[in-house]
Design a protein around this motif. Structure first.
Motif, PDB file in Angstrom:
ATOM      1  N   ALA A   1      57.648  58.749  74.122  1.00 17.24           N
ATOM      2  CA  ALA A   1      57.829  58.918  72.495  1.00 17.24           C
ATOM      3  C   ALA A   1      56.508  59.576  72.016  1.00 17.24           C
ATOM      4  O   ALA A   1      56.418  60.452  71.509  1.00 17.24           O
ATOM      5  CB  ALA A   1      57.629  57.481  71.827  1.00 17.24           C
ATOM      6  N   ALA A   2      55.135  58.990  72.571  1.00 19.68           N
ATOM      7  CA  ALA A   2      53.915  59.947  72.187  1.00 19.68           C
ATOM      8  C   ALA A   2      54.094  61.366  72.646  1.00 19.68           C
ATOM      9  O   ALA A   2      53.508  62.133  71.809  1.00 19.68           O
ATOM     10  CB  ALA A   2      52.971  59.073  72.967  1.00 19.68           C
ATOM     11  N   ASN A   3      54.625  61.889  73.719  1.00 16.90           N
ATOM     12  CA  ASN A   3      54.600  63.078  73.993  1.00 16.90           C
ATOM     13  C   ASN A   3      55.508  63.952  73.117  1.00 16.90           C
ATOM     14  O   ASN A   3      55.490  65.161  73.314  1.00 16.90           O
ATOM     15  CB  ASN A   3      55.054  63.151  75.514  1.00 16.90           C
ATOM     16  N   HIS A   4      56.142  63.265  72.355  1.00 13.90           N
ATOM     17  CA  HIS A   4      57.297  63.893  71.578  1.00 13.90           C
ATOM     18  C   HIS A   4      56.976  63.545  70.034  1.00 13.90           C
ATOM     19  O   HIS A   4      57.827  63.836  69.140  1.00 13.90           O
ATOM     20  CB  HIS A   4      58.661  63.749  71.742  1.00 13.90           C
ATOM     21  N   GLY A   5      55.779  63.300  69.684  1.00 17.44           N
ATOM     22  CA  GLY A   5      55.066  63.046  68.489  1.00 17.44           C
ATOM     23  C   GLY A   5      56.021  61.824  67.807  1.00 17.44           C
ATOM     24  O   GLY A   5      56.019  61.696  66.220  1.00 17.44           O
ATOM     25  N   ILE A   6      56.268  60.808  68.537  1.00 15.72           N
ATOM     26  CA  ILE A   6      57.084  59.615  68.014  1.00 15.72           C
ATOM     27  C   ILE A   6      56.119  58.240  68.099  1.00 15.72           C
ATOM     28  O   ILE A   6      55.679  58.147  69.301  1.00 15.72           O
ATOM     29  CB  ILE A   6      58.552  59.361  68.573  1.00 15.72           C
ATOM     30  N   THR A   7      55.952  57.583  67.159  1.00 12.52           N
ATOM     31  CA  THR A   7      55.080  56.358  67.319  1.00 12.52           C
ATOM     32  C   THR A   7      56.041  55.303  67.667  1.00 12.52           C
ATOM     33  O   THR A   7      56.982  54.848  66.696  1.00 12.52           O
ATOM     34  CB  THR A   7      54.175  56.186  66.235  1.00 12.52           C
ATOM     35  N   ILE A   8      55.862  54.476  68.661  1.00 10.69           N
ATOM     36  CA  ILE A   8      56.553  53.185  68.933  1.00 10.69           C
ATOM     37  C   ILE A   8      55.576  52.029  69.278  1.00 10.69           C
ATOM     38  O   ILE A   8      54.661  52.363  70.150  1.00 10.69           O
ATOM     39  CB  ILE A   8      57.516  53.296  70.120  1.00 10.69           C
ATOM     40  N   THR A   9      55.668  51.090  68.399  1.00 16.49           N
ATOM     41  CA  THR A   9      54.744  49.959  68.995  1.00 16.49           C
ATOM     42  C   THR A   9      55.190  49.236  70.104  1.00 16.49           C
ATOM     43  O   THR A   9      56.540  49.589  70.669  1.00 16.49           O
ATOM     44  CB  THR A   9      54.727  48.729  67.965  1.00 16.49           C
ATOM     45  N   GLU A  10      54.300  48.593  70.921  1.00 14.65           N
ATOM     46  CA  GLU A  10      54.697  47.976  72.333  1.00 14.65           C
ATOM     47  C   GLU A  10      55.867  47.014  71.973  1.00 14.65           C
ATOM     48  O   GLU A  10      56.815  46.782  72.643  1.00 14.65           O
ATOM     49  CB  GLU A  10      53.684  47.243  72.820  1.00 14.65           C
ATOM     50  N   GLU A  11      55.769  46.171  70.937  1.00 13.91           N
ATOM     51  CA  GLU A  11      56.834  45.348  70.424  1.00 13.91           C
ATOM     52  C   GLU A  11      58.376  45.950  70.290  1.00 13.91           C
ATOM     53  O   GLU A  11      59.220  45.237  70.681  1.00 13.91           O
ATOM     54  CB  GLU A  11      56.348  44.313  69.211  1.00 13.91           C
ATOM     55  N   ASP A  12      57.978  46.932  69.417  1.00 13.98           N
ATOM     56  CA  ASP A  12      59.390  47.608  69.401  1.00 13.98           C
ATOM     57  C   ASP A  12      60.138  48.314  70.520  1.00 13.98           C
ATOM     58  O   ASP A  12      61.297  48.253  70.669  1.00 13.98           O
ATOM     59  CB  ASP A  12      59.225  48.847  68.359  1.00 13.98           C
ATOM     60  N   ALA A  13      59.270  48.758  71.473  1.00 15.28           N
ATOM     61  CA  ALA A  13      59.418  49.414  72.675  1.00 15.28           C
ATOM     62  C   ALA A  13      60.419  48.355  73.522  1.00 15.28           C
ATOM     63  O   ALA A  13      61.425  48.326  74.221  1.00 15.28           O
ATOM     64  CB  ALA A  13      58.324  49.975  73.632  1.00 15.28           C
TER      65      ALA A  13
END
Length: 268
Positions: free
Chosen positions: A113-125
């Motif tokens: 996600a980070a490499n594609h400009g997407i933010t995901i929290t650890e909890e959501d992941a």
């Protein structure tokens, strides 16, 4: 003959000699009777059938949908996520560490996600993976295939990179608990497949030799690892699954578990 010409002649002669000594090893080595090996491998029953779980037995569609949504509906990133998860499971093993496969999957998801400009929290992941993966259904042909194999006298063992508790929950929800004699998880050895030690450990747990084991899996890397560890293999060619071209070819390669079961039942 001049000094330079003599030197060139000696060099060429030496190189030819080296090449001549090497070529038989690659092109003219004595045959190893592949027909004999094939006959032995395809007519003798293995003592234990080991089954990978996710994708091999269970349909991952619901989990792929969930992961795709948390990636902003970027379903095209799913293959990258899975290969990143596998990569870091092996990094963990090589580094002599251990984390639950699902936790590694969540970390890999955050990386992609980070490499594609997407933010995901650890909890959501973690929720996008661990939520749906517990309730995956079996592929349509799986239960009948397992029933036929048990009726034919085979010992069936699940063998997965997932945790013990995770597989137990999956099998309860998918109605697969009663089909298997044993459930093995690499959690108990702390080394992920396709590390050779994982396959050796599983064989020892079941009290059989490596060549008495056959792995049924829908992952080319898993089949490769098993064969390199001295096991036999049956590849389930689910859509998108491919064998690794640089590994030995397994004796069975069919698109679903029903056809694989038919081949195994026919063995003597």
């Amino acid at each position: 003959m001049s000094t330079n010409n003599r030197r060139n002649f000696i060099k060429k002669t030496a190189m030819f000699g080296i090449a001549g000594a090497t070529i038989p090893q690659f092109g003219f080595a004595a045959p190893t009777k592949p027909e004999e090996k094939k006959e032995t491998m395809t007519t003798t029953r293995p003592k234990v059938l080991f089954f990978d779980v996710n994708e091999t037995l269970l349909d991952l569609t619901a989990m792929k949908d969930s992961v795709g949504k948390v990636l902003g509906d970027r379903s095209d990133l799913l293959p990258l996520w899975f290969t990143t998860m596998l990569q870091y499971s092996l990094v963990t093993t090589v580094g002599r560490q251990y984390n639950d496969f699902g936790i590694i999957g969540a970390a890999a998801l955050q990386m992609v996600a980070a490499n594609h400009g997407i933010t995901i929290t650890e909890e959501d992941a973690r929720a996008s993976i661990l939520g749906p993966i517990r309730s995956l259904p079996a592929h349509p042909e799986v239960k009948q295939a397992l029933t036929d194999l048990r009726a034919a006298g085979y010992k069936l063992v699940s063998f997965t990179n997932s945790s013990n508790k995770g597989v137990e929950t999956q099998f309860k929800n998918a109605g697969l608990l009663d089909y298997f004699d044993e459930r093995l998880s690499i959690e108990d050895i702390g080394k992920f497949k396709p590390d050779t030690d994982a396959y050796n450990w599983a064989a020892r747990k079941m009290g059989v030799k490596p060549n008495e084991c056959l792995l049924v899996a829908a992952h080319g890397w898993d089949i490769a690892g098993a064969i390199w560890a001295g096991w036999r293999g049956a590849f389930v060619g689910r859509p998108g699954a491919q064998l690794y071209p640089l590994a030995p070819t397994p004796e069975i390669n069919e698109p679903n578990l029903k056809l694989i079961a038919q081949r195994l039942v026919a063995l003597k």
